[in-house]
Scaffold this motif. Structure first.
Motif, short mmCIF file in Angstrom:
data_model
loop_
_atom_site.label_atom_id
_atom_site.label_comp_id
_atom_site.label_asym_id
_atom_site.label_seq_id
_atom_site.Cartn_x
_atom_site.Cartn_y
_atom_site.Cartn_z
N THR A 1 2.80 27.72 -30.00
CA THR A 1 4.18 28.17 -29.77
C THR A 1 4.76 27.50 -28.53
OG1 THR A 1 3.71 30.33 -30.78
CG2 THR A 1 5.66 30.17 -29.37
N PHE A 2 3.97 27.48 -27.46
CA PHE A 2 4.43 26.85 -26.21
C PHE A 2 4.67 25.35 -26.42
CE2 PHE A 2 3.42 24.54 -22.27
CZ PHE A 2 4.38 25.09 -21.42
N THR A 3 3.77 24.69 -27.15
CA THR A 3 3.93 23.25 -27.41
C THR A 3 5.20 22.98 -28.19
OG1 THR A 3 1.51 22.98 -27.48
CG2 THR A 3 2.84 21.24 -28.47
N LEU B 1 -4.71 33.30 -29.69
CA LEU B 1 -4.53 32.49 -28.49
C LEU B 1 -4.15 31.05 -28.85
CD1 LEU B 1 -7.53 33.62 -26.23
CD2 LEU B 1 -5.13 34.33 -26.09
N ILE B 2 -4.76 30.53 -29.92
CA ILE B 2 -4.40 29.18 -30.38
C ILE B 2 -2.93 29.14 -30.80
CG2 ILE B 2 -4.83 27.41 -32.12
CD1 ILE B 2 -7.72 28.33 -32.23
N VAL C 1 8.46 23.45 -25.91
CA VAL C 1 8.81 22.32 -25.03
C VAL C 1 9.25 21.10 -25.82
CG1 VAL C 1 7.29 23.13 -23.19
CG2 VAL C 1 6.41 21.50 -24.87
N SER C 2 8.98 21.10 -27.14
CA SER C 2 9.36 19.95 -27.97
C SER C 2 10.76 20.10 -28.58
CB SER C 2 8.35 19.77 -29.11
OG SER C 2 8.55 20.74 -30.13
N LEU C 3 11.43 21.21 -28.34
CA LEU C 3 12.72 21.47 -28.98
C LEU C 3 13.74 20.33 -28.83
CD1 LEU C 3 13.41 25.28 -28.45
CD2 LEU C 3 13.02 24.06 -30.60
N VAL D 1 6.12 30.67 -35.55
CA VAL D 1 4.75 30.62 -35.04
C VAL D 1 4.51 31.74 -34.04
CG1 VAL D 1 3.05 29.23 -33.79
CG2 VAL D 1 4.57 28.14 -35.45
N LEU D 2 5.52 32.06 -33.24
CA LEU D 2 5.40 33.17 -32.30
C LEU D 2 5.16 34.49 -33.03
CD1 LEU D 2 5.57 34.36 -29.44
CD2 LEU D 2 8.07 34.49 -29.74
#
Length: 389
Positions: free
Chosen positions: A169-171, A163-164, A174-176, A76-77
């Protein structure tokens, strides 16, 4: 944990769909801004698809080494970086360069997530998850249409979607921890599966037919998504902003169709869902061939085509561990993804060539030929599996 992980997978599927319909909705304006022929859209899809094919073929090894969660984050990144690149350049050659991470990001995550869901969830979940891909694919043309209608540049639409993707990517990052040991569900990284070469895969009974069927389906979906807006603008005379909105209705049809398919797929079965979907596509394309005084009929036709497309992709994927040995499912699905994106690589650009030497008016006929091709090999697959059982 289990529920939260499922929500994260839904978000990832939305992210998968966001970039897929942007080019088709923006291209009627993009090619004029870039001062390139309309057929050049095919060149961009070729580069994207090559990257996707490569990462799909490597997906089994990448997933086994890094796990589904990390592969999803990095993929996604990469798409976020690519979309930001599309928003920051007015050079066609630079678009081709940014198309490389665009494709690489799509392939690995597509194969990894699809195998994960095929192994651990029922057919209804596969349809519902893929309907969320349709949510992403439906939203992005509306985003592009919003900027085009407001008299702003298509680059702003790409920037907004990038931006979405950064937020997603950030979400996912943190879910890893959820992907490592989700409660009640074995992760793809702990599932026993074996990488298999392309040569050995093709020796498995029925694999060649499913690869050709998937090739045909993704050729239909990608050709419709890329060229429907241009066909409506160039051949039917619709304004570019309206055509961009109408193109989104194709993906709305896919999204709604997959949501509905989730309620019946476990009863009807994957084989019949593929067959009925193909027949509905033929109906929608048949309606799309006519000249209408009302623009609404084009919208309805695209919705019907989308409804037909809806169950085919998830049904092919979900049936893979059933039709073939489970230990090879990650490898087979990865190769299926490569075959699918080969269809995306070859068939939309082929239509672009047809447009350059004749007329875009052949668009519905082209879709009819592709649908017939897919249906024939899908039925051959059913016959082959029946004889092998």
């Amino acid at each position: 944990m289990y529920t939260l992980l499922l929500v994260i997978i839904y978000i990832a599927f939305i992210s998968l769909g966001l970039p897929d319909s942007l080019l088709g909705s923006a291209w009627p304006v993009m090619h004029q801004s870039l001062d390139v022929p309309i057929s050049y859209a095919g060149m961009i899809t070729v580069v994207i698809s090559i990257g996707t094919i490569v990462s799909s073929l490597l997906s089994d090894r990448l997933t086994k080494k890094f796990g589904t969660g990390l592969v999803t984050v990095l993929s996604v990144l990469l798409t976020a970086i690519a979309l930001f690149g599309f928003s920051s350049t007015q050079s066609f050659s630079m678009l081709l360069i940014f198309s490389i991470p665009y494709g690489i990001g799509a392939g690995a995550v597509d194969a990894a997530l699809n195998n994960y869901v095929a192994l651990h969830y029922a057919s209804r979940h596969m349809n519902w998850l893929h309907s969320f891909w349709g949510v992403g694919a439906s939203i992005s043309p509306y985003i592009m249409s919003y900027f085009l209608t407001g008299g702003r540049a298509y680059t702003e639409g790409y920037f907004f979607v990038s931006l979405i993707q950064i937020f997603v990517t950030f979400t996912l990052l943190v879910s890893l921890p959820l992907w490592k040991k989700p409660k009640g569900v074995a992760t793809a990284s702990t599932e026993h599966y074996e990488p298999i070469t392309l040569k050995d895969t093709l020796k498995i009974k029925g694999v060649l037919f499913v690869l050709i069927t998937f090739f045909g389906y993704c050729a239909i979906e990608s050709t419709t998504g890329l060229w429907a807006s241009s066909y409506l603008v160039e051949y039917r005379g619709l304004p570019a902003d309206i055509a961009a909105k109408f193109a989104s209705f194709f993906f709305i049809g896919i999204t709604g169709g997959r949501f509905l398919a989730g309620f019946i797929s476990d009863v009807v079965g994957d084989k019949h869902m593929i067959r009925y979907g193909s027949l509905i596509i033929l109906l929608g394309v048949g309606l799309f061939m006519f000249d209408y005084s009302s623009h609404t009929m084009y919208m309805i036709s695209l919705i019907i085509i989308g409804l037909g497309c809806a169950p085919i992709y998830p049904s092919i994927i979900h049936s893979t561990p059933v039709n073939f040995p489970k230990r090879y499912s990650q490898s087979i699905i990865g190769i299926q993804m490569a075959s699918a994106y080969l269809g995306i690589t070859v068939m939309p650009p082929l239509f672009g060539f047809i447009v350059s030497v004749s007329t875009i008016g052949f668009f519905p006929v082209y879709l009819l030929i592709l649908t017939g091709f897919m249906l024939v090999f899908s039925e051959k697959l059913n016959q082959k599996l029946k004889l092998a059982s």
